[in-house]
Write a protein that holds these residues in place. Structure first.
Motif, short mmCIF file in Angstrom:
data_model
loop_
_atom_site.label_atom_id
_atom_site.label_comp_id
_atom_site.label_asym_id
_atom_site.label_seq_id
_atom_site.Cartn_x
_atom_site.Cartn_y
_atom_site.Cartn_z
N ALA A 60 0.82 -1.20 0.00
CA ALA A 60 0.00 0.00 0.00
C ALA A 60 0.86 1.26 0.00
CB ALA A 60 -0.93 0.01 1.22
N ASP A 61 2.02 1.21 0.67
CA ASP A 61 2.92 2.37 0.70
C ASP A 61 3.59 2.58 -0.65
OD1 ASP A 61 2.30 2.81 3.37
OD2 ASP A 61 3.93 1.52 4.09
N VAL A 62 3.88 1.49 -1.35
CA VAL A 62 4.47 1.61 -2.69
C VAL A 62 3.47 2.26 -3.64
CG1 VAL A 62 5.32 0.30 -4.67
CG2 VAL A 62 6.01 -0.36 -2.36
N LYS A 64 1.14 4.39 -2.87
CA LYS A 64 0.98 5.81 -2.55
C LYS A 64 2.19 6.65 -2.97
CE LYS A 64 -1.89 4.78 1.49
NZ LYS A 64 -1.93 4.78 2.98
N ASP A 65 3.37 6.04 -2.84
CA ASP A 65 4.60 6.80 -3.11
C ASP A 65 5.58 5.92 -3.88
OD1 ASP A 65 6.79 8.42 -3.14
OD2 ASP A 65 7.07 8.50 -0.97
N GLY A 66 5.55 6.04 -5.20
CA GLY A 66 6.39 5.20 -6.03
C GLY A 66 7.87 5.44 -5.82
N ALA A 67 8.26 6.65 -5.47
CA ALA A 67 9.67 6.97 -5.26
C ALA A 67 10.24 6.28 -4.03
CB ALA A 67 9.84 8.48 -5.12
N LEU A 68 9.35 5.84 -3.10
CA LEU A 68 9.79 5.19 -1.88
C LEU A 68 10.57 3.91 -2.20
CD1 LEU A 68 9.61 5.04 1.27
CD2 LEU A 68 7.50 3.73 0.95
N LEU A 69 10.06 3.12 -3.13
CA LEU A 69 10.71 1.86 -3.49
C LEU A 69 12.02 2.12 -4.22
CD1 LEU A 69 10.78 -1.19 -3.75
CD2 LEU A 69 9.27 -1.00 -5.75
N PHE A 70 12.01 3.06 -5.15
CA PHE A 70 13.22 3.38 -5.91
C PHE A 70 14.35 3.81 -4.97
CE2 PHE A 70 16.04 6.02 -8.42
CZ PHE A 70 16.16 5.30 -9.61
N ASP A 71 14.02 4.67 -4.01
CA ASP A 71 15.02 5.15 -3.05
C ASP A 71 15.53 4.02 -2.16
OD1 ASP A 71 14.69 7.67 -4.08
OD2 ASP A 71 13.32 8.35 -2.50
N ASP A 89 2.51 -7.98 0.33
CA ASP A 89 1.10 -7.80 -0.06
C ASP A 89 0.96 -6.82 -1.23
OD1 ASP A 89 0.30 -9.54 1.95
OD2 ASP A 89 0.07 -7.94 3.42
N ALA A 90 1.75 -7.01 -2.24
CA ALA A 90 1.64 -6.16 -3.44
C ALA A 90 0.42 -6.57 -4.26
CB ALA A 90 2.91 -6.27 -4.27
N ALA A 95 2.00 -2.13 -9.79
CA ALA A 95 2.76 -2.55 -10.97
C ALA A 95 3.63 -1.43 -11.53
CB ALA A 95 1.81 -3.08 -12.03
N LYS A 96 3.10 -0.23 -11.69
CA LYS A 96 3.85 0.85 -12.32
C LYS A 96 5.07 1.28 -11.51
CE LYS A 96 0.24 2.81 -15.27
NZ LYS A 96 -0.56 4.03 -15.61
N PRO A 97 4.93 1.56 -10.21
CA PRO A 97 6.14 1.93 -9.44
C PRO A 97 7.17 0.81 -9.37
CG PRO A 97 4.22 1.76 -8.00
CD PRO A 97 3.71 1.72 -9.38
N ILE A 98 6.71 -0.45 -9.31
CA ILE A 98 7.66 -1.57 -9.27
C ILE A 98 8.36 -1.70 -10.63
CG2 ILE A 98 7.82 -4.09 -9.16
CD1 ILE A 98 5.77 -4.04 -6.91
N ASP A 99 7.62 -1.49 -11.71
CA ASP A 99 8.22 -1.53 -13.04
C ASP A 99 9.30 -0.45 -13.17
OD1 ASP A 99 8.61 -2.31 -15.68
OD2 ASP A 99 7.09 -0.93 -16.44
N ALA A 100 9.00 0.74 -12.70
CA ALA A 100 9.98 1.83 -12.76
C ALA A 100 11.22 1.52 -11.92
CB ALA A 100 9.33 3.13 -12.28
N ALA A 101 11.00 0.90 -10.76
CA ALA A 101 12.13 0.56 -9.89
C ALA A 101 13.01 -0.50 -10.53
CB ALA A 101 11.61 0.08 -8.53
N LEU A 102 12.41 -1.50 -11.16
CA LEU A 102 13.18 -2.55 -11.82
C LEU A 102 13.97 -2.00 -13.00
CD1 LEU A 102 10.71 -5.60 -11.82
CD2 LEU A 102 12.79 -5.33 -10.46
#
Length: 342
Positions: A60-62, A64-71, A89-90, A95-102
């Protein structure tokens, strides 16, 4: 990329830090968690979490804030060693923030481990990992562990690989327990055999296997099949006090006598019949089946199966008025007497 269950054993045992991450998904949260625990432990080692090389983030935090995972993937820790970011619990909304992080992942970044529930083939989250040239997607299903995986669990516990009979016993046990429970049972076996250099036996496995209501039901069925009439009443009282349902007892009884019938009517004799059973029967239970099948003729086993079917139908009948457990006990008593007649 999709990771097959067969290839997953190698990755779980030796996670590759040059790969950006893995998605674990499945309907059984306990099975998914079991795989996740193994991967993270093998990736960062026993001191990894204490050295703050593991970063946990909720799905849920990912979202809300996609940059959190990247950082988190780029973050440098105070201690040397491999780092890991665990997203719990993804869902497809991640999907979009995880895709950007990968896509922004570079060698030296933390490895990403993502867990999710059941995902369809069209899931956006699955597609992110399955279409990535370096990341993995692994579906966790409710299949029991195979022999190779069981051997790996045995080695991890410090036990030597057992002989065929004991290994067959472990395989049979793995088919009845959840993965976490099976792993704990093997660890219990390791403690049980501590300081004992003798090979692991089927009797050792039986001694360490979890006790259950089914074991108490097996006691009743052994009493009936072996004609021990005087022991039936007290064990029935214990089962009733434990809350065992009469219909459940009938299901187990019918299965047991059908097994005895299959063993007794096998063309090659009782031993051949037991050898053909799947899952395989081992240890003391095998000896009991041989003894019980030897004292029941095929014709009497067919009569016994008929009596059990009639009782089961009676229990499910709308016109049934007698106490259900009393009806079941009467049938089992009749079976005990039937087995003692010639």
């Amino acid at each position: 990329m999709k990771l097959s269950p067969r290839d997953s054993l190698g990755y779980i045992a030796r996670p590759d830090p040059s790969r950006p991450g893995i998605l674990l998904f499945g309907a059984d949260a306990m099975r998914v968690a079991d795989r996740r625990i193994q991967i993270i432990a093998n990736l960062i080692g026993p001191e990894g979490e204490g050295e703050m090389r593991l970063n946990r983030i909720q799905g849920a935090d990912v979202r809300k804030d996609g940059a959190l995972l990247f950082d988190a993937l780029k973050e440098q820790g105070f201690f040397p060693g491999q780092r890991c970011v665990f997203v719990e619990d993804a869902t497809d909304t991640c999907a979009k923030p995880i895709d950007a992080a990968l896509n922004g992942w570079r060698p030296g970044d933390a490895v990403l481990v993502v867990t999710a529930g059941q995902l369809t083939a069209k899931s956006a989250l699955r597609k992110v990992f399955e279409s990535h040239p370096q990341a993995y997607a692994l579906g966790i299903y409710n299949d029991p562990p195979g022999r190779d995986e069981i051997e790996g669990i045995v080695r991890e516990s410090g036990l030597a690989i057992p002989d065929r009979d004991a290994m067959d016993g472990l395989v049979a046990l793995a088919q009845t327990l959840e993965p976490g429970d099976f792993r704990q049972t093997v660890q219990k076996l390791s403690l049980y055999k501590y300081g004992d250099t003798s090979p692991l036996t089927a009797a050792d496995i039986t001694a360490c296997a979890p006790a259950s209501t089914e074991a108490a039901i097996d006691d009743v069925l052994d009493i009936v099949a072996e004609g021990q009439q005087q022991k039936l009443g007290p064990v029935m009282r214990r089962l009733e006090a434990q809350g065992t349902k009469p219909t459940e007892l009938m299901i187990f009884a019918l299965r047991h006598f059908k097994t005895l019938h299959a063993v007794s009517s096998a063309p090659g004799g009782v031993s051949a019949g037991i050898g053909a059973l799947r899952p395989p029967v081992f240890g003391p239970r095998r000896s009991k089946l041989e003894r019980q099948a030897g004292r029941w003729r095929v014709q009497k086993l067919e009569m016994a199966i008929g009596m059990l079917v009639d009782t089961d139908l009676q229990l499910r009948s709308a016109g049934q008025t007698a106490p259900d457990m009393a009806v079941v006990e009467r049938t089992l008593l009749r079976l005990t007497m039937l087995g003692n007649t010639r």
